[in-house]
Every structure is written in C-alpha cells, then in structure tokens.
Design a protein around this motif. Structure first.
Motif, short mmCIF file in Angstrom:
data_model
loop_
_atom_site.label_atom_id
_atom_site.label_comp_id
_atom_site.label_asym_id
_atom_site.label_seq_id
_atom_site.Cartn_x
_atom_site.Cartn_y
_atom_site.Cartn_z
N TYR B 35 33.77 27.78 -9.13
CA TYR B 35 34.70 26.95 -9.88
C TYR B 35 36.12 27.44 -9.63
CZ TYR B 35 30.62 25.70 -12.78
OH TYR B 35 29.40 25.27 -13.21
N ARG B 36 37.07 26.57 -9.91
CA ARG B 36 38.47 26.94 -9.86
C ARG B 36 39.05 26.64 -11.23
NH1 ARG B 36 42.36 24.37 -5.32
NH2 ARG B 36 41.90 22.42 -6.43
N GLN B 37 39.90 27.56 -11.70
CA GLN B 37 40.49 27.39 -13.02
C GLN B 37 41.97 27.71 -12.97
OE1 GLN B 37 39.11 30.12 -16.12
NE2 GLN B 37 39.15 28.45 -17.61
N LEU B 46 33.58 23.34 -7.74
CA LEU B 46 33.83 23.34 -6.30
C LEU B 46 32.55 23.09 -5.51
CD1 LEU B 46 36.31 26.34 -5.98
CD2 LEU B 46 36.86 23.89 -6.08
N ILE B 47 31.56 23.97 -5.69
CA ILE B 47 30.35 23.89 -4.88
C ILE B 47 29.19 24.54 -5.62
CG2 ILE B 47 30.82 26.05 -3.65
CD1 ILE B 47 29.69 24.67 -1.10
N TYR B 48 27.96 24.07 -5.32
CA TYR B 48 26.77 24.50 -6.03
C TYR B 48 25.66 24.74 -5.02
CZ TYR B 48 22.53 23.47 -8.92
OH TYR B 48 21.31 23.48 -9.54
N SER B 58 30.39 18.50 -3.35
CA SER B 58 31.19 17.35 -3.78
C SER B 58 32.50 17.72 -4.46
CB SER B 58 30.35 16.48 -4.73
OG SER B 58 29.96 17.22 -5.87
N GLY B 59 32.64 18.98 -4.91
CA GLY B 59 33.85 19.38 -5.59
C GLY B 59 34.91 20.03 -4.71
N SER B 66 35.54 26.08 2.23
CA SER B 66 34.14 26.12 2.62
C SER B 66 33.47 27.29 1.92
CB SER B 66 33.99 26.24 4.15
OG SER B 66 34.55 27.46 4.59
N ALA B 67 32.17 27.24 1.83
CA ALA B 67 31.43 28.34 1.21
C ALA B 67 30.07 28.45 1.86
CB ALA B 67 31.29 28.13 -0.30
#
Lengths: 113, 115
Positions: B35-37, B46-48, B58-59, B66-67
C-alpha cells in the motif's frame, strides 16, 4: 470508485466526549475489520465482524456490523487522549474470490485533554 | 522477530533514480499486500500477491511501479525513475489465506522522500 466510504474524515474532540465513525458501502461484505494506526507505525487490527447485526465491544469501543453487511460503525465512549490516531475500516466483498481487503479513506481522531 | 519487517525504514532519493523497497512477511502467510499512504491519509492499494496465483496489479499507479515476490516469501517493490509525487510511506502487509481469516499484519513502512 471508492467502495468503502468513511465519515467523518477528521474529528477533534475533548476528552470525555463520545463519538461515532461510520463506514458505508453499496457492496455486501463477507467480513469487515477496523484498524487503528498511530504515527510512524502500521495499522493494527482492532476487531473483525462477520455476521449481519453483530455487535462487538472492546472496552470503551463498540463495533457494529449492519444487518445487510453493507455498513459498520465504531463508537467510542468517553474518549481519552490515548484514543488519538487514524481509524480505518476494511472489508472483503462477497464477490471477491481472493479475500482481498478494500480499505476506507480513514478517520483521523484527535482527543484533546 | 515474528512480525512483518520492511527495509529501509527511510529512503531519500533524487528525482529520476530507481528505488527498491523490501518486505519480509510473517512466515507462513500466503497473502502479501503493498500500500501507499500519504501523510494522514488512508491506504492506497498497490498490489496483492496470493499464493501461487497471478498478482493483482490493479492498484499500481504507472508502469514505473513493479513488484515481485520470490519463493512465496520476500517481496520487493521497485519504483523506476522516481518522481516527487512518489513521496509517501509504503506499507507492506501479510495475512493467512482466506480460510484462516484475512487479518492483515502490517510492517512499520518505508518512508520515501523524492527530492
């Protein structure tokens, strides 16, 4: 599109007052969670509710899950400065086959002594 | 330790540089989130990653993000050609699979500052 709407976004109250934070959606959730985050730390889970109409109490905090499982509320009685923080609701929709959680925008609570 | 760890805790970089952020989830957790906060704000997904399934990307806000998750454990979030608007706290969380409850356990975050 924000699936979970939290309100209010900001709340500043005096010690001893009561408050309620709301989390609403048009989607149905299989479960809904409330987290609390303090500055410089990650969120920490407070409670999970899974049954429509469920009410859970954690000391001065009362959590309720709506009958239709589309909304939830967090009520704090006699707030204390230690309750200050960011409160986040998060839910897993029934349509999700992965259990991925959707987070609300958060409610920043400040309790002044 | 038994919790989610992230490194570095703080990262200051210059605009245009690439950065890598690392997350070590709780052992045995099959799901991992990034996540980004922004300051005082909620969490931006962001990513799951879930087990061996294809990640939900999708986030991710742009193709500069990238991750990857190697061996179902450690994850790295890479931001290429950083921009000032990338400045935020990046949080990682892990959880058991859905059958065991999906409470998310968060790391302390990496505070990224792009000058």
């Amino acid at each position: 599109t924000q699936l979970l709407e939290q309100s209010p976004q900001f709340l500043s109250i005096q010690e001893g007052e009561n408050l309620t934070v709301y989390c609403n959606s048009s989607s149905v959730f299989s479960s809904l969670q409330w987290y609390r985050q303090e500055p410089g730390e990650g969120p920490v889970l407070l409670v999970t509710v899974v049954t429509g109409g469920e009410v859970k109490k954690l000391k001065r905090l009362t959590f309720q899950f709506g009958d239709a499982r589309k909304d939830s509320s967090l009520h704090i009685t006699a707030a204390q400065p230690g309750d200050t923080g960011l409160y986040l609701c998060a839910g897993a929709t029934v349509s999700s086959n992965t259990g991925k959680l959707i987070f609300g925008q958060g409610t920043t609570l400040q309790v002044k002594p | 330790g038994a919790g989610v760890s992230q490194s570095p805790s703080n990262k200051v970089t210059e605009k245009g540089k690439d950065v890598e952020l690392r997350c070590d989830p709780i052992s045995g957790h099959t799901a991992l989130y990034w996540y980004r906060q922004s300051l005082g704000q909620g969490l931006e997904f962001l990513i799951y990653f879930q087990g061996n399934s294809a990640p939900d990307k999708s986030g991710l806000p742009s193709d500069r993000f990238s991750a990857e998750r190697t061996g179902g454990s450690v994850s790295t979030l890479t931001i290429q050609r950083t921009q000032q608007e990338d400045s935020a706290v990046y949080l990682c969380a892990s959880s058991w699979d859905r059958r065991r409850g999906n409470e998310q356990f968060f790391g302390p975050g990496t505070r990224l500052t792009v000058l």
